[in-house]
Design an enzyme around this catalytic site. Structure first.
Site, short mmCIF file in Angstrom:
data_model
loop_
_atom_site.label_atom_id
_atom_site.label_comp_id
_atom_site.label_asym_id
_atom_site.label_seq_id
_atom_site.Cartn_x
_atom_site.Cartn_y
_atom_site.Cartn_z
N ASP A 430 0.86 -1.17 0.00
CA ASP A 430 0.00 0.00 0.00
C ASP A 430 0.91 1.24 0.00
O ASP A 430 2.10 1.12 0.27
CB ASP A 430 -0.88 -0.05 1.26
CG ASP A 430 -1.78 1.15 1.39
OD1 ASP A 430 -2.31 1.60 0.37
OD2 ASP A 430 -1.96 1.64 2.52
N THR A 649 -4.72 16.78 -3.46
CA THR A 649 -5.44 18.03 -3.71
C THR A 649 -6.89 17.94 -3.25
O THR A 649 -7.51 16.89 -3.29
CB THR A 649 -5.43 18.36 -5.22
OG1 THR A 649 -5.93 17.24 -5.94
CG2 THR A 649 -4.02 18.65 -5.69
N ASP A 836 -1.42 -1.08 6.03
CA ASP A 836 -1.65 -0.62 7.41
C ASP A 836 -3.11 -0.30 7.71
O ASP A 836 -3.45 0.00 8.84
CB ASP A 836 -0.82 0.64 7.68
CG ASP A 836 -1.40 1.87 7.00
OD1 ASP A 836 -1.50 2.91 7.65
OD2 ASP A 836 -1.76 1.77 5.82
N ASN A 839 -8.58 -1.11 4.54
CA ASN A 839 -8.77 -1.38 3.10
C ASN A 839 -7.70 -2.33 2.55
O ASN A 839 -7.78 -2.75 1.40
CB ASN A 839 -8.76 -0.07 2.30
CG ASN A 839 -7.46 0.70 2.46
OD1 ASN A 839 -6.75 0.53 3.45
ND2 ASN A 839 -7.14 1.52 1.50
#
Length: 966
Positions: A430, A649, A836, A839
């Site tokens: 990830d 963003t 971690d 998901n």
């Protein structure tokens, strides 16, 4: 039982059969109706017995199973009356936690099945049982039963201890006492005795025992915080809101004086959504309130502030926590599978040797008996102690990993696969929280014509100070934000605002549009308790911490504090900001629309206390916001520029609403929230009616810091021959930038960005273009990946596996797990997944070896993983030192134990051949048992402590690891 047989060739299983209630008593009369010429009575009786009895048994069993399955699947919506469990129409499951694998009847059969499904143990069971046949008996019974008994005893004792620990943990949880509210007052009740409809009181820092709807709280605000790290893995606190009708009641006992019920949807897996209604019938008119996820308290979460009272709606197996608990697959290491195959090969060698001995003997006398005796004599070729030695070795490796001071905090959760760490070829990682720290720092504010970075933040601060000082001086501190907030009401886009007023509007929007709550330490020293009562007097900055569901939001609020506009208080209905001059601005929260992964945005409607103006603020990802804001020519370009810098963003926009516009919206919104069917779609449609032609205020950029020592760790893994794939939900530009900055892609490598494809033809052209590239990293989005895998799965995986590194962006959790399975299926190589967050759990569980990091997102990944580490850099030592040693040692141990068995079998073969191929044992009794277990145990087991190079050398030369994959 009536049936007809048309001819003698009719199959038994084609005969229709119906049994009367009287069963066997009525069948005599029917027998005489059958033509005797076609079927004999004996055969008829036999057929009836076999066919009828078997079918009756099968039908009964299948009906019973169908009923059980149907009973499991029929989860229903329910009406729950407050404090009246006896009014429940259905029978709901008991609220007991049960994590045990077996019960008292299934324990022994279950453990034995798990052991004898392996060929090795099954073979020895057959051999041992053969010793009860006098003609096959060789020596004493204990020669064969003692080793098998030892292995089984060790296994049964180990399983029994584990099962007893699980039982004790379950009993401890089920025996926890809670206060139950009844007409006669409070009574103590065990967690396992709680029923649907009970009113349960849960104190601060107490676990919530079942799924409840939140009715009342001791907090004056009508809300409380709960900790959900044991449910979804997230460490931030969640704000929960009590049902306003019950919160307004004067006293706790009044809950029994009202006639009210909760309608709850059927139990579901999704922990982030809930649809229901609260109805009070005894008022005029009847009160109807819509219930959503913010009114729920799920089981296994913990109350973080105040005392809460809830009505139980789901118990036991129907709670969200239990429904989301899946039994992960039992991971079996490649070494164990290889040894199982070797065992079968040794068995074939054993059979061949026995046949040779009988052949040389000349097949004299009862040769088949001699053949079986030879099989028994040479049975030590297959080592029964191999599995025991390996299991003890695995336990030793796990202990060494957890005791290594260089990787503190490492936990081995699956002790059966330490050797897998030594033979990995693919590492799937990830990004956020794994390669990066998940600590956001505000880096950039872009207003379209002017951009501010970290070095020019002082300019923003001076603009804010001047802006608010002018307002206070003009309005004598009474209408603090009237002047700036009225400027944007001009709907003419051509009116050019000053830079100062635009900065003022942007900062105010960022300070208001969020779901952050400031939390102050209490005077008693208990961290995290919010002092709502004293908050007006005490706004001390050193006491304040922020709670939010996303580190991005906390970073934005901390930034507005640094430039002078501070969030000092928030409750359900209002929030207060402190200006640089120390004045307090109050804004009433009219509506809030939380962030979801589908909408990719969040919004809030606030009313300024001083001016009465209503403003709708919204912020979200550029993909979602670009169609909502007014036309502009800079947003898309600047989003790309910021992403190339590695920034995440967020687009911020606003819209001023008149009182009439808001009242119209509120009535439609409340109506949509009360609907039972398709509530989410109806609510989204109403909100979207507001999301039109919004004024674009600014674009913000926050940066996620890289983890310590990520670059040297990735370099080491690459030199060890491990291919690294980064799977992230972030946008393509951000993922590419992190891949470069972390040295996932080395500086001398090209990057091929896979263009977005939607059709088979586009995928074909893009794959051909990619095929012509050599030694370059691949960057691909989740949507394009789906298209490629749909039409050209094999070709795509083949090309991607040749790349030194692959980056998949915009990946969903299911896509991550799918990619892991693809690599396993197409390459046959060992995969490792590291993450971690919640998901990443599906990816971690799908991989051959899952590693979880205890991070900012909580412990869900580390709890689901096979190995848990505290920092990404620890993976280097875990693989290069412990993984390499575990695999080399287990391989040597396996070979040595087999070698030991071959020695004794060779001696037996020589002895038998010298004495005219007699099937007589060379060694008797305990000598054979001892040789296979105790006498040679310690010399063989010392291989577990073997070390060919020092750990420092293994880390310095990761190329040593590459040899193991051969």
């Amino acid at each position: 039982s009536r049936y007809q047989v048309e001819d003698e060739s009719s199959h038994l299983d084609e005969m229709p059969l119906m049994m009367s209630e009287e069963g066997f008593e009525n069948d005599e009369s029917d027998y005489h109706t059958l033509p005797r010429a076609r079927i004999s009575q004996r055969r008829r009786g036999l057929e009836w017995f076999i066919c009828g009895g078997w079918k009756f048994l099968c039908t009964s069993c299948s009906d019973w199973l169908i009923n059980i399955c149907r009973r499991k699947k029929d989860l229903k919506a329910r009406t729950v009356w407050l404090g009246c469990p006896e009014k429940c129409e259905e029978k709901y499951p008991k609220n007991a936690i049960k994590n045990q694998k077996y019960n008292i009847f299934t324990f022994i059969p279950g453990v034995l099945y798990e052991q004898f499904k392996f060929f090795l143990n099954l073979y020895f069971l057959v051999v041992s049982c053969s010793q009860f046949v006098p003609a096959l008996k060789i020596g004493y019974l204990y020669t064969y039963w003692a080793p098998l008994g030892f292995v089984l005893t060790v296994t049964v004792v180990r399983e029994a201890v584990d099962e007893f620990r699980r039982y004790k943990r379950d009993k401890e949880m089920n025996s926890q006492l809670y206060s139950k509210l009844t007409v006669r007052g409070k009574v103590q009740v065990k967690s396992s005795d709680i029923q649907v409809g009970d009113l349960i009181i849960v104190e601060k820092n107490q676990r919530i025992p079942s799924d409840m709807v939140f009715l009342r709280t001791s907090e004056k605000t009508g809300s409380c915080f709960i900790r959900t790290d044991q449910l979804d893995g997230e460490t931030d606190w969640k704000l929960k809101v009590a049902v306003s009708c019950t919160q307004r009641l004067p006293a706790l006992g009044d809950l029994f004086s009202i006639n009210a019920y909760v309608y709850a949807q059927k139990p579901q897996l999704d922990i982030h959504s809930f649809e229901g209604t609260f109805t009070r019938e005894d008022s005029d008119p009847a009160v109807h309130e819509s219930l959503s996820i913010e009114n729920t308290l799920w089981a296994s979460t913990v109350v973080a502030s105040g005392t809460v009272i809830g009505v139980v709606i789901y118990t036991g197996k129907e709670t969200r926590n239990v429904m989301n608990t899946s039994n992960p697959k039992n991971k079996v290491g490649l070494l164990d599978l290889e040894l199982n195959q070797l065992t079968k090969a040794l068995f074939l060698a054993l059979v061949a040797l026995s046949v040779v001995m009988v052949t040389l003997q000349g097949f004299v006398g009862p040769w088949y008996r001699n053949l079986f005796r030879f099989l028994l004599l040479f049975s030590y070729i297959i080592p029964i102690s191999l599995r025991v030695n390996l299991d003890m070795g695995k336990a030793a490796y796990g202990w060494m990993i957890m005791k290594d001071d260089n990787i503190p905090g490492t936990v081995v959760r699956t002790s059966t696969i330490p050797e897998e760490l030594g033979r990995l070829v693919y590492l799937l990682t990830d990004k956020t929280g794994t390669l990066t720290q998940n600590e956001m720092i505000f880096k950039r504010l872009h207003l379209g014509t002017v951009s501010y970075g970290t070095d020019t933040m002082d300019e923003i601060q001076s603009h804010i100070i001047n802006s608010y000082s002018q307002v206070h001086s003009q309005n004598s501190g009474n209408s603090t934000s009237s002047t700036p907030s009225r400027k944007p009401q001009s709907s003419a886009p051509k009116v050019r605002k000053s830079v100062s007023s635009r900065i003022h509007e942007a900062v105010k929007a960022i300070a208001l549009c969020h779901n952050v709550t400031p939390v102050y330490e209490s005077r008693t020293g208990v961290s995290g308790e919010t002092e709502y009562a004293e908050v007006d007097q005490d706004f001390s900055d050193e006491n304040r911490t922020y709670q939010a569901s996303s580190p991005d939001e906390v970073a934005l609020v901390q930034w507005t504090e640094s430039v002078g506009l501070t969030l000092v208080n928030r409750d359900l209905t209002s929030m207060q900001l402190k200006t640089p001059g120390g004045h307090i601005l109050t804004y009433y929260i009219l509506q809030i629309f939380p962030f979801t992964s589908e909408s990719k945005r969040m919004g809030i409607i606030v009313r300024d206390e001083s001016s009465g103006e209503i403003t709708f603020y919204m912020k979200g990802a550029d993909v979602a916001m670009s169609t909502i804001v007014q036309y502009n020519d800079w947003l898309e370009e600047e989003c790309g520029n910021m992403a190339r810098e590695g920034l995440r963003t967020l687009v911020v926009a606003k819209k001023s609403l008149t009182e009439e516009q808001y009242q119209d919206f509120e009535s439609r919104y409340n109506q949509a929230k009360l609907s039972i069917h398709d509530r989410n779609l109806k609510v989204a449609a109403v909100v979207e009616s507001l999301e039109r032609e919004m004024e674009l205020l600014c674009l913000t950029g926050v940066e996620d810091q890289l983890q310590a020592d990520v670059r040297p760790t990735l370099e080491m893994l690459r030199n060890a021959g491990i291919k690294i794939w980064m799977l992230t939900g972030d946008k393509l530009e951000t993922a590419t930038c992190i891949a470069k900055s972390s040295h996932l892609v080395s500086r001398n490598q090209d990057i091929h960005i896979f263009r977005p494809v939607a059709t088979r033809g586009e995928a074909h052209l893009e794959l051909n273009a990619f095929r012509r590239k050599h030694d370059c990293a691949l960057v691909i989005s989740g949507d394009s990946l789906e298209v490629c895998l749909k039409y050209y799965e094999h070709e795509f995986v083949e090309l991607a596996c040749q790349c030194p590194a692959v980056v998949c962006c915009r990946c969903s959790p299911t896509q991550k797990a799918h990619i892991v399975k693809l690599l396993q299926h197409h390459t046959g190589k060992r995969t490792c997944a590291i993450g971690d967050g919640g998901n990443d759990v599906s990816m971690i569980q799908a991989a051959d070896c899952g590693i979880g990091i205890e991070g900012k997102e909580g412990k869900q990944a580390s709890l689901a993983a096979d190995f848990s580490i505290t920092q990404f850099k620890h993976i280097g030592r875990l693989l290069m030192v412990h993984g390499r040693n575990s695999y080399k040692r287990s391989a040597a141990l396996g070979q040595f134990v087999m070698h030991r068995g071959l020695i004794i079998s060779t001696m037996q073969a020589v002895f038998s051949s010298v004495f005219y191929f007699a099937s007589v044992p060379l060694y008797q009794g305990f000598l054979m048992v001892g040789y296979a277990t105790i006498y040679t145990m310690f010399p063989v087991f010392s291989l577990v402590l073997d070390q060919d190079v020092k750990p420092e050398m293994a880390l310095l030369y990761p190329e040593l690891y590459k040899d193991l994959t051969k």
